[in-house]
Design a protein around this motif. Structure first.
Motif, PDB file in Angstrom:
ATOM      1  N   ALA A   1     -26.870  12.470  28.850  1.00 13.33           N
ATOM      2  CA  ALA A   1     -26.924  13.156  30.046  1.00 13.33           C
ATOM      3  C   ALA A   1     -26.905  14.729  29.720  1.00 13.33           C
ATOM      4  N   PHE A   2     -26.513  15.070  28.429  1.00 11.71           N
ATOM      5  CA  PHE A   2     -26.304  16.336  27.870  1.00 11.71           C
ATOM      6  C   PHE A   2     -27.919  16.658  27.653  1.00 11.71           C
ATOM      7  N   TRP A   3     -28.533  16.008  26.885  1.00 14.61           N
ATOM      8  CA  TRP A   3     -30.185  16.253  26.563  1.00 14.61           C
ATOM      9  C   TRP A   3     -31.131  16.280  27.633  1.00 14.61           C
ATOM     10  N   SER A   4     -30.778  15.577  28.769  1.00 15.77           N
ATOM     11  CA  SER A   4     -31.442  15.390  29.922  1.00 15.77           C
ATOM     12  C   SER A   4     -31.245  16.980  30.708  1.00 15.77           C
ATOM     13  N   ALA A   5     -29.931  17.117  30.485  1.00 15.64           N
ATOM     14  CA  ALA A   5     -29.949  18.714  31.160  1.00 15.64           C
ATOM     15  C   ALA A   5     -30.231  19.732  30.376  1.00 15.64           C
ATOM     16  N   VAL A   6     -30.339  19.667  28.995  1.00 12.27           N
ATOM     17  CA  VAL A   6     -30.895  20.538  28.000  1.00 12.27           C
ATOM     18  C   VAL A   6     -32.418  20.515  28.479  1.00 12.27           C
ATOM     19  N   ASP A   7     -33.039  19.422  28.592  1.00 12.09           N
ATOM     20  CA  ASP A   7     -34.604  19.322  28.981  1.00 12.09           C
ATOM     21  C   ASP A   7     -34.794  20.153  30.213  1.00 12.09           C
ATOM     22  N   ARG A   8     -34.020  19.777  31.091  1.00 15.62           N
ATOM     23  CA  ARG A   8     -34.144  20.382  32.548  1.00 15.62           C
ATOM     24  C   ARG A   8     -34.015  22.051  32.293  1.00 15.62           C
ATOM     25  N   GLU A   9     -32.999  22.401  31.757  1.00 15.02           N
ATOM     26  CA  GLU A   9     -32.877  23.722  31.409  1.00 15.02           C
ATOM     27  C   GLU A   9     -34.067  24.506  30.589  1.00 15.02           C
ATOM     28  N   ALA A  10     -34.734  23.698  29.839  1.00 19.31           N
ATOM     29  CA  ALA A  10     -35.605  24.307  28.891  1.00 19.31           C
ATOM     30  C   ALA A  10     -36.831  24.405  29.865  1.00 19.31           C
ATOM     31  N   ARG A  11     -37.314  23.333  30.667  1.00 16.19           N
ATOM     32  CA  ARG A  11     -38.490  23.490  31.635  1.00 16.19           C
ATOM     33  C   ARG A  11     -38.130  24.656  32.394  1.00 16.19           C
ATOM     34  N   ARG A  12     -36.814  24.972  32.913  1.00 11.82           N
ATOM     35  CA  ARG A  12     -36.621  25.881  33.765  1.00 11.82           C
ATOM     36  C   ARG A  12     -37.108  27.309  33.182  1.00 11.82           C
ATOM     37  N   ILE A  13     -36.144  27.297  31.818  1.00 13.79           N
ATOM     38  CA  ILE A  13     -36.642  28.751  31.108  1.00 13.79           C
ATOM     39  C   ILE A  13     -38.303  28.861  31.007  1.00 13.79           C
ATOM     40  N   MET A  14     -39.149  27.707  30.645  1.00  7.91           N
ATOM     41  CA  MET A  14     -40.322  28.112  30.596  1.00  7.91           C
ATOM     42  C   MET A  14     -41.139  28.455  31.781  1.00  7.91           C
ATOM     43  N   ASP A  15     -40.702  27.974  32.762  1.00  5.67           N
ATOM     44  CA  ASP A  15     -41.163  28.297  34.146  1.00  5.67           C
ATOM     45  C   ASP A  15     -40.957  29.471  34.433  1.00  5.67           C
ATOM     46  N   THR A  16     -39.825  30.021  34.507  1.00 11.22           N
ATOM     47  CA  THR A  16     -39.328  31.213  35.070  1.00 11.22           C
ATOM     48  C   THR A  16     -39.639  32.367  33.997  1.00 11.22           C
ATOM     49  N   GLN A  17     -39.752  32.323  32.764  1.00 15.32           N
ATOM     50  CA  GLN A  17     -40.051  33.312  31.991  1.00 15.32           C
ATOM     51  C   GLN A  17     -41.184  33.183  31.079  1.00 15.32           C
ATOM     52  N   GLN A  18     -42.259  32.181  31.579  1.00  9.98           N
ATOM     53  CA  GLN A  18     -43.262  32.082  30.821  1.00  9.98           C
ATOM     54  C   GLN A  18     -43.067  32.254  29.343  1.00  9.98           C
ATOM     55  N   TRP A  19     -42.317  31.316  28.986  1.00  6.70           N
ATOM     56  CA  TRP A  19     -41.735  31.389  27.502  1.00  6.70           C
ATOM     57  C   TRP A  19     -42.772  31.479  26.490  1.00  6.70           C
ATOM     58  N   GLN A  20     -42.710  32.349  25.567  1.00  9.56           N
ATOM     59  CA  GLN A  20     -43.707  32.607  24.639  1.00  9.56           C
ATOM     60  C   GLN A  20     -43.042  32.146  23.056  1.00  9.56           C
ATOM     61  N   GLY A  21     -41.961  31.558  23.109  1.00  3.87           N
ATOM     62  CA  GLY A  21     -41.522  30.894  21.937  1.00  3.87           C
ATOM     63  C   GLY A  21     -42.319  30.669  20.810  1.00  3.87           C
TER      64      GLY A  21
END
Length: 93
Positions: A73-93
């Motif tokens: 469940a933790f890693w599912s939440a991390v994956d959702r958060e990572a996708r949210r970050i990439m979508d909202t901030q146009q992640w350049q990582g």
């Protein structure tokens, strides 16, 4: 006072704070995960975090099945958060 009867161990139910509700840890992990330069280093980071979580939950005495559910469940939440970050901030990582 003793009645001569053997004492029985007291059973208890361990209820850890759900890993999926640890918002700050989820956000920090998602950012660090995204910052890894290669998929290999991201996988290594994921293994490190997972092993640390499992060790902590095992130390609490959490049953293996519940530990797996918490970590998953933790890693599912991390994956959702990572996708949210990439979508909202146009992640350049």
């Amino acid at each position: 006072m003793s009645t001569g009867e053997p004492t029985r161990p007291i059973e208890c139910l361990i209820i850890p704070f759900p890993m999926v509700k640890r918002v700050r840890k989820i956000r920090e992990t998602a950012v660090k995960w995204l910052e890894k330069p290669t998929e290999r280093s991201a996988d290594h980071y994921e293994r490190q975090v997972t092993e640390a979580m499992e060790a902590s939950l095992k130390k609490l005495g959490l049953p293996d099945l519940e530990m797996v559910e918490q970590v998953t469940a933790f890693w599912s939440a991390v994956d959702r958060e990572a996708r949210r970050i990439m979508d909202t901030q146009q992640w350049q990582g």
